[in-house]
Design an enzyme around this catalytic site. Structure first.
Site, PDB file in Angstrom:
ATOM      1  N   GLU A   8       1.355  -0.926   0.408  1.00  0.00           N
ATOM      2  CA  GLU A   8      -0.439  -0.253   0.007  1.00  0.00           C
ATOM      3  C   GLU A   8       1.122   0.868   0.432  1.00  0.00           C
ATOM      4  O   GLU A   8       1.815   1.614   1.304  1.00  0.00           O
ATOM      5  CB  GLU A   8      -1.342   0.088   1.249  1.00  0.00           C
ATOM      6  CG  GLU A   8      -1.667  -1.201   1.297  1.00  0.00           C
ATOM      7  CD  GLU A   8      -2.971  -1.026   0.250  1.00  0.00           C
ATOM      8  OE1 GLU A   8      -2.975   0.155  -0.187  1.00  0.00           O
ATOM      9  OE2 GLU A   8      -3.287  -2.243  -0.125  1.00  0.00           O
TER      10      GLU A   8
ATOM     11  N   CYS B  34      -2.216   9.684   2.682  1.00  0.00           N
ATOM     12  CA  CYS B  34      -1.923   9.003   1.456  1.00  0.00           C
ATOM     13  C   CYS B  34      -2.352   9.668   0.663  1.00  0.00           C
ATOM     14  O   CYS B  34      -2.260   9.228  -0.758  1.00  0.00           O
ATOM     15  CB  CYS B  34      -1.618   7.937   1.790  1.00  0.00           C
ATOM     16  SG  CYS B  34      -3.326   6.573   2.160  1.00  0.00           S
TER      17      CYS B  34
END
Ligand code: NAD
Length: 534
Positions: free
Chosen positions: A246, A280
């Site tokens: 990720e 993010c």
């Protein structure tokens, strides 16, 4: 500033934020005391022993672990808020909205569904397998390593844990060393809520993680930068360990002329400024034409004042930058000549005011690396086609934001770009939308999780075919054995041919075929009987 003074300052800020002070003391103690009691090798061996003993596999055990994790989130709420405040100056509402409640809801959903997910699935069968059992079993991988990130240290560490527990793995959790209060809280408190044999927390930074990665795991789940993602992937490759990465990147937000600018600007700035831009999926930069930029700036100043008051540097709702290194990196992005809004910062508190940069070139440093802070550059493009070209000329982003009323503009982006996920007329919230997988593509990552995807990520889908040993089944198999013949080829083709929906003609053929088998079987039976009576 001494440790005592900084703690006092944090404590008084905590009072402003109205977080639960009774738990404050335990956070300080946790931060000072916790250290690893086992070496990386011992941790992994311990975990493997627990998995091999089969303890994690029963549904009852998995559910108990998931409930234990939920209890931790509920009972240690005050401690969690304080740890997140200490690490990131995170406001209680952001703790609730973006960390604990997201994991708690994923847990509630998983507790309700895990029995269904864990059951072997029965896929559709073809004619050739009509007499067989055809199943997909979900096997736990075994020993799983989860490496969390510091920016949402509860969400990004415990989020993957939900799927790993539900799938029945034995787990080693490595929280980020850059959020030490949360990491220590997890090491000290979470272990009390989960089975000690099957769940361990391993603390440390680069050196400890590098040592840990020399060991063999059955699955690695990493959240962090693309640069470190590559290191993790290489370490995993040595043992052929399956991996989810990720990662990050630059997520663009396109603003079309057709939008209601007040709403669009508010939603973009909210996504950019929560956790001081250290998200993010924060919109990294804006793409729009010059007229849209002017309108956006008119609204942006008002919205920032509405969010954080006249002086955002004094606002208790704006978080701090995680480390001095990141703070310095961000400040270097702020070229005073490009500042349209904000541009102020306080080095000792590591706070940067919401900043919008204009007249930015795609080659400027702020556009060549992920920003990860409260700085929003605007890049001028002529139209949607040019924006798409700009996006496609760069690495695939983790998120793409399209602000447009016009459906044809929305579809133009959806059909001509690739990104981990997309939100139209909003930012960030696709990440917490139930039943949507979350993950990147290309440089922004591989694999996904949340809800059922989380369970599937941590499960190996084992194909299982069950045949019986009856004469009837053996007879249907006879066409595959030598000696080969043209008739056998025709029968095999008929049995193996992939068909669409079940048509009347197909059913008729099936009936004829079954009747043929039944006749052949009866004939064989009669012949045998007659032979034996002679
Ligand atoms: P990072 O990659 O610098 O560090 C992650 C962890 O990896 C660290 O805590 C450390 O323990 C370990 N590590 C660092 N260097 C290592 C090395 N050389 N060898 C072995 N282990 C090492 O990431 P970060 O600074 O914690 O997080 C910021 C990045 O993460 C941003 O790029 C952001 O976009 C990305 N991110 C992605 C997601 C997502 O869900 N896709 C979520 C949060 C953050």
């Amino acid at each position: 500033m001494s440790i005592m003074e900084s703690d006092k300052e944090d404590l008084s800020r905590a009072e402003v934020l109205n977080v639960n002070n009774n738990a404050w003391e335990s956070v300080i103690n946790i931060e000072e005391e916790v250290s690893n009691k086992k070496s990386p090798k011992e941790v992994v061996e311990f975990s493997r022993k627990a998995f091999t003993a089969g303890k994690t596999k029963s549904l009852k055990f998995r559910k108990a672990q998931l409930k234990g994790l939920l209890k931790f989130l509920e009972e240690c709420k005050g401690d969690i808020e304080k740890a997140l405040y200490k690490d990131l100056r995170k406001h209680k509402q952001e703790c609730h909205m973006c960390e604990t409640e997201v994991v708690a809801n994923d847990l509630r959903h998983t507790i309700m569904e895990v029995a269904k997910w864990a059951n072997p699935q029965k896929p559709q069968k073809r004619l050739v397998n009509l007499l067989d059992g055809v199943y997909r079993y979900n096997d736990p991988y075994g020993v799983v390593l989860i490496i969390g990130a510091w920016n949402y240290p509860i969400l990004l560490t415990l989020g993957p844990l939900v799927g790993a527990l539900a799938a029945g793995n034995s787990i080693i959790l490595k929280p980020s060393e850059l959020a030490p209060a949360t990491a220590n809280l997890l090491a000290k408190a979470l272990t009390k809520y989960l089975d000690k044999d099957c769940f361990q927390v391993f603390l440390g930074g680069v050196e400890e993680t590098s040592e840990l990665l020399k060991e063999k795991f059955d699955y690695i789940f990493f959240t962090g930068s693309t640069t470190v993602g590559r290191i993790i992937y290489q370490a995993a490759a040595k043992h052929l360990t399956p991996t989810t990465l990720e990662l990050g990147g630059k997520s663009p937000a396109y603003i079309d002329e057709s939008v209601d600018m007040k709403k669009a600007a508010k939603r973009i700035l909210w996504g950019k400024l929560i956790n001081s831009g250290q998200t993010c999926v924060a919109p990294d930069y804006v793409l729009c034409n010059k007229e849209v930029q002017d309108k956006f700036l008119q609204h942006a100043q008002k919205i920032i004042t509405e969010f954080y008051g006249r002086d955002p540097m004094e606002s208790p709702h704006l978080g701090k930058i995680i480390t001095e290194r990141h703070f310095k990196r961000l400040v270097e992005f702020i070229n005073p000549e490009n500042v349209a809004i904000g541009g102020k910062y306080n080095s000792s508190a590591r706070i940067i005011s919401p900043t919008i940069l204009i007249n930015v070139s795609p080659d400027d440093p702020v556009m060549t690396e992920e920003i990860f802070g409260p700085i929003l550059p605007i890049i001028i493009i002529k139209n949607a086609e040019e924006a798409i070209h700009f996006i496609n000329a760069r690495e695939k982003p983790l998120a793409l934001y399209i602000f447009a009323k016009d459906k044809s503009i929305q579809n133009l982006f959806l059909n001509n770009t690739s990104s981990g996920g997309v939100a139209i007329n909003d930012t960030v919230t696709h990440l917490i939308t139930e039943n949507l997988p979350f993950g990147g593509v290309g440089e922004s990552g591989m694999g996904s999780y949340h809800g059922k995807e989380g369970f599937e990520t941590f499960s190996h889908q084992k194909s299982v075919l069950v045949k019986d040993l009856t004469d009837l089944t053996e007879m249907t198999l006879s066409v595959r054995y030598p000696p080969y013949s043209d008739i056998k080829i025709s029968v095999l083709n008929f049995l193996l041919k992939k068909r669409g929906g079940v048509s009347f003609g197909f059913l008729k053929n099936c009936l004829i075929f079954s009747a043929g088998i039944a006749c052949a079987y009866s004939l064989q039976y009669i012949v045998k009987k007659m032979e034996s009576s002679n």
